[in-house]
Design an enzyme around this catalytic site. Structure first.
Site, PDB file in Angstrom:
ATOM      1  N   ARG A 103      80.689  35.150 -23.058  1.00  0.00           N
ATOM      2  CA  ARG A 103      80.156  36.803 -22.638  1.00  0.00           C
ATOM      3  C   ARG A 103      80.737  36.955 -21.116  1.00  0.00           C
ATOM      4  O   ARG A 103      81.296  35.913 -20.734  1.00  0.00           O
ATOM      5  CB  ARG A 103      78.523  37.038 -22.471  1.00  0.00           C
ATOM      6  CG  ARG A 103      78.226  36.401 -23.701  1.00  0.00           C
ATOM      7  CD  ARG A 103      76.545  36.476 -23.859  1.00  0.00           C
ATOM      8  NE  ARG A 103      75.639  36.667 -25.066  1.00  0.00           N
ATOM      9  CZ  ARG A 103      75.512  37.544 -25.268  1.00  0.00           C
ATOM     10  NH1 ARG A 103      74.545  38.834 -25.244  1.00  0.00           N
ATOM     11  NH2 ARG A 103      74.979  37.425 -27.074  1.00  0.00           N
ATOM     12  N   ARG A 120      72.019  30.143 -27.264  1.00  0.00           N
ATOM     13  CA  ARG A 120      70.176  29.653 -27.687  1.00  0.00           C
ATOM     14  C   ARG A 120      69.888  28.969 -28.156  1.00  0.00           C
ATOM     15  O   ARG A 120      70.438  29.076 -29.461  1.00  0.00           O
ATOM     16  CB  ARG A 120      69.334  31.095 -27.750  1.00  0.00           C
ATOM     17  CG  ARG A 120      69.390  32.606 -26.524  1.00  0.00           C
ATOM     18  CD  ARG A 120      68.523  33.307 -26.723  1.00  0.00           C
ATOM     19  NE  ARG A 120      68.269  34.170 -28.167  1.00  0.00           N
ATOM     20  CZ  ARG A 120      68.066  33.744 -29.051  1.00  0.00           C
ATOM     21  NH1 ARG A 120      66.998  33.081 -29.233  1.00  0.00           N
ATOM     22  NH2 ARG A 120      67.712  34.106 -30.027  1.00  0.00           N
ATOM     23  N   LYS A 170      66.197  34.705 -20.370  1.00  0.00           N
ATOM     24  CA  LYS A 170      64.962  34.822 -21.745  1.00  0.00           C
ATOM     25  C   LYS A 170      63.862  34.474 -21.385  1.00  0.00           C
ATOM     26  O   LYS A 170      63.181  35.284 -21.637  1.00  0.00           O
ATOM     27  CB  LYS A 170      65.889  34.521 -22.718  1.00  0.00           C
ATOM     28  CG  LYS A 170      66.748  35.021 -23.497  1.00  0.00           C
ATOM     29  CD  LYS A 170      66.810  37.122 -24.158  1.00  0.00           C
ATOM     30  CE  LYS A 170      68.082  37.488 -24.336  1.00  0.00           C
ATOM     31  NZ  LYS A 170      67.876  38.816 -24.552  1.00  0.00           N
ATOM     32  N   ASP A 199      69.851  45.679 -22.220  1.00  0.00           N
ATOM     33  CA  ASP A 199      69.353  44.701 -22.647  1.00  0.00           C
ATOM     34  C   ASP A 199      67.800  44.974 -22.395  1.00  0.00           C
ATOM     35  O   ASP A 199      67.420  44.146 -23.816  1.00  0.00           O
ATOM     36  CB  ASP A 199      69.828  43.418 -22.407  1.00  0.00           C
ATOM     37  CG  ASP A 199      69.663  42.351 -23.332  1.00  0.00           C
ATOM     38  OD1 ASP A 199      69.831  42.613 -24.392  1.00  0.00           O
ATOM     39  OD2 ASP A 199      69.413  41.309 -23.312  1.00  0.00           O
ATOM     40  N   LYS A 257      74.802  47.766 -29.343  1.00  0.00           N
ATOM     41  CA  LYS A 257      73.639  47.783 -28.742  1.00  0.00           C
ATOM     42  C   LYS A 257      74.346  48.431 -26.915  1.00  0.00           C
ATOM     43  O   LYS A 257      74.454  49.418 -26.623  1.00  0.00           O
ATOM     44  CB  LYS A 257      73.139  47.267 -28.600  1.00  0.00           C
ATOM     45  CG  LYS A 257      71.841  47.521 -27.743  1.00  0.00           C
ATOM     46  CD  LYS A 257      69.899  46.335 -28.273  1.00  0.00           C
ATOM     47  CE  LYS A 257      70.523  45.242 -27.992  1.00  0.00           C
ATOM     48  NZ  LYS A 257      71.144  44.143 -26.473  1.00  0.00           N
ATOM     49  N   THR A 258      75.420  47.377 -27.017  1.00  0.00           N
ATOM     50  CA  THR A 258      75.867  47.563 -25.369  1.00  0.00           C
ATOM     51  C   THR A 258      76.642  48.408 -25.056  1.00  0.00           C
ATOM     52  O   THR A 258      77.103  49.420 -24.467  1.00  0.00           O
ATOM     53  CB  THR A 258      76.502  45.754 -24.779  1.00  0.00           C
ATOM     54  OG1 THR A 258      75.073  45.000 -24.478  1.00  0.00           O
ATOM     55  CG2 THR A 258      76.444  46.127 -23.266  1.00  0.00           C
ATOM     56  N   HIS A 304      63.737  44.710 -26.813  1.00  0.00           N
ATOM     57  CA  HIS A 304      65.213  44.110 -26.081  1.00  0.00           C
ATOM     58  C   HIS A 304      65.873  45.679 -26.583  1.00  0.00           C
ATOM     59  O   HIS A 304      65.893  45.991 -27.785  1.00  0.00           O
ATOM     60  CB  HIS A 304      64.873  43.293 -27.186  1.00  0.00           C
ATOM     61  CG  HIS A 304      66.194  42.621 -27.642  1.00  0.00           C
ATOM     62  ND1 HIS A 304      66.585  42.016 -29.084  1.00  0.00           N
ATOM     63  CD2 HIS A 304      67.244  42.002 -26.737  1.00  0.00           C
ATOM     64  CE1 HIS A 304      67.767  41.707 -27.963  1.00  0.00           C
ATOM     65  NE2 HIS A 304      68.664  41.517 -26.490  1.00  0.00           N
ATOM     66  N   SER A 352      72.174  42.113 -31.999  1.00  0.00           N
ATOM     67  CA  SER A 352      73.429  41.334 -31.663  1.00  0.00           C
ATOM     68  C   SER A 352      74.662  41.958 -32.882  1.00  0.00           C
ATOM     69  O   SER A 352      74.313  41.364 -34.207  1.00  0.00           O
ATOM     70  CB  SER A 352      74.121  39.883 -31.539  1.00  0.00           C
ATOM     71  OG  SER A 352      75.192  39.553 -31.608  1.00  0.00           O
TER      72      SER A 352
END
Length: 537
Positions: free
Chosen positions: A327, A65, A205, A261, A246-247, A224, A242
């Site tokens: 990704r 981003r 996003k 997410d 989390k994932t 988030h 990040s």
């Protein structure tokens, strides 16, 4: 979904592109399906097909981003509602000029339009009509957002419009921006303009940012976070920046994945904003992350900035030469245990993940609602060398609400919503450290993933609520004294350090960083939250 090709000026396009001013297009392809978009991306040279049937693409100089190039239009709608300390302002006049230049730049081009939803709960979803210059961007966002039912398409009424033209180059003097890259958000008009970047995550996003702005006014907490659901209908939220897991940690074969997410928490329960996942692939392995790895073996997954071996035509997930932020984007149903509805009951467990590179925080600790709000507003983790350009060694990071770049409103709005919902529904809150133990980064080692999973399982099934606890000497949070299957010493961070004096120095330093960071929030919270702060020695 039936493919429709709309040529410029035809009657069927009147309610779409002409309504927002697009004109003289070479062609507009409306709601192409995945197979069509995959083929078009290959025909147009936008990517290559791998041996496993993925679409591999590269995004050039922007591999993440462009946060410093994002602007929100400052007008009567946003003047007193947007957190301007965190969001850059663009004038209405500059946006109008930029918008007209976008429309002119689109002339003569073939665009790809997708009508999609952000939000699995029909009561709170928003419709997004997205115009894209690249076929692969259309495939990506079709994976990531939620597709309307066929019966919805004729009457689809967008709440927001996104125009994404990577070939557009902004002029800072003319458009009131910072560089030739621009993400301009007009919340009053429901329009987002993205130019000068090929990174597909900007589109995703933009929808998240809009939901973050509009939902709090409806009493919905936008988050988030990832979420999953146990067989006993006990759902859990996983907040984290990040690199915190989390994932990875929410993708548990024994639990149903709601999403990885972005979610909302309403009076109806929790719901996924998306219809797919956008997982990091650097050093991805089948052994450590089988569910995510399996999606890279499925046809149609989009591999973004993943190095492809020229001899085997297979992805090399250990090669970070393009970016550490490589990704894979895939639809939710590529995860075998994913929820079909994207919805779940109110969470019984809230997990806040941090990767503490100082080696000070315990691997897990229970928090009161006030402590949970304190750590939510703090949003602490650490960046380490190799995870982001310009980072050498370690760098403490405080990203409020675990997602400051996506928060248009003041953090206290989200913090108060979270605190109230935790209290209303009786969720148990845990802080989980997936970072370092036995010393800081470079001296200690990464927290064993097996221990983290065992502790998480205990938090999710409630068994940790029955073990003896001690109060952490630095943060006042409750740490289990002993947990079956976990080495007791891991639960006492100071004891894992060979140099105890060095631990004490590191602990004082981390506490002081928390205190300094939270000063800006103190006037926005009550005494209970202020008292949840760590105590300086």
């Amino acid at each position: 979904m039936t493919q429709t090709i709309v040529e410029t000026g035809t009657r069927s396009a009147q309610s779409g592109f002409e309504a927002i001013g697009l004109r003289n297009l070479a062609a507009l392809r409306w709601n192409d399906d995945e197979k069509t978009l995959f083929s078009l991306a290959l025909e147009r040279g936008e990517g290559v097909e791998t041996a496993t049937g993925n679409l591999a693409v590269e995004t050039g100089k922007h591999t993440g981003r462009s946060a410093t190039d994002k602007f929100i239009v400052r007008d009567s709608e946003t003047e007193n509602t947007v957190w301007w300390d965190n969001n850059q302002a663009m004038s209405e006049q500059h946006f109008d000029t930029l918008y007209e230049d976008f429309l002119s730049h689109a002339e003569g081009k073939q665009l790809f339009a997708q009508d999609l939803y952000g939000g699995a709960d029909p009561a709170y979803r928003i419709g997004a009509r997205i115009y894209l210059e690249f076929a692969w961007h259309a495939l990506f966002i079709r994976h990531l957002l939620r597709r309307p039912d066929l019966s919805d398409i004729p009457g689809f009424a967008p709440d927001m419009t996104i125009i994404n033209l990577p070939s557009f180059r902004a002029d800072p003097d003319r458009h009131g921006c910072r560089s030739e890259t621009v993400i301009a958000v007009n919340l009053k008009r429901g329009i987002v303009l993205i130019g000068g970047t090929e990174y597909a995550g900007e589109t995703k996003k933009s929808v998240f940012g809009a939901l973050n702005y509009f939902l709090p006014a409806k009493g919905v907490m936008p988050m988030h976070c990832s979420a999953n659901l146990g067989n006993d209908d006990n759902s859990a939220l996983f907040f984290g920046l990040s690199g915190t897991g989390k994932t990875t940690l929410s993708s548990d074969a024994s639990r149903t994945l709601i999403g990885d997410d972005e979610h909302g928490w309403s009076d109806n329960g929790i719901f996924n904003f998306e219809g797919g996942c956008y997982a990091k692939t650097i050093r991805l392995s089948e052994e450590a992350e089988p569910e995510i790895y399996s999606t890279t073996q499925r046809w149609g997954s989009v591999l973004e900035n993943v190095v492809i071996d020229p001899d085997t035509n297979l992805p090399d997930f250990d090669d970070g030469s393009l970016t550490e932020n490589a990704r894979v984007a895939y639809p939710m149903h590529y995860i075998p245990n994913a929820s079909e509805t994207g919805r779940a009951p109110h969470p019984t467990t809230v997990i806040m993940l941090t990767a503490d590179a100082s080696g000070v925080l315990p691997p897990i600790a229970r928090m009161t609602p006030a402590q949970a709000m304190y750590h939510f507003l703090s949003g602490y983790t650490a960046k380490v060398a190799g995870t982001e350009k310009g980072v050498a060694g370690t760098q403490a990071t405080f990203s409020t609400c675990f997602g400051a770049p996506f928060m248009p409103r003041h953090p206290s709005v989200y913090g108060n919503l979270l605190r109230d919902k935790i209290a209303q529904h009786g969720a148990t809150c845990w802080l989980v450290n997936t970072g370092w133990t036995g010393g800081a980064y470079g001296i200690g080692s990464r927290m064993p993933i097996g221990a983290t999973r065992t502790l998480l399982k205990g938090a999710l099934d409630g068994s940790l609520n029955d073990v003896a606890m001690r109060v952490d000497e630095n943060f006042g949070i409750e740490v289990p004294v002993s947990v079956p299957g976990v080495d007791d010493i891991l639960l006492r961070p100071r004891d894992t350090w060979a140099d105890k004096a060095a631990y004490d120095v590191a602990a004082r330093d981390l506490v002081s960083k928390f205190i300094a960071n939270f000063e800006k929030f103190e006037i926005h919270v009550d005494d209970n939250v202020r008292s949840a702060a760590p105590q300086a020695a």
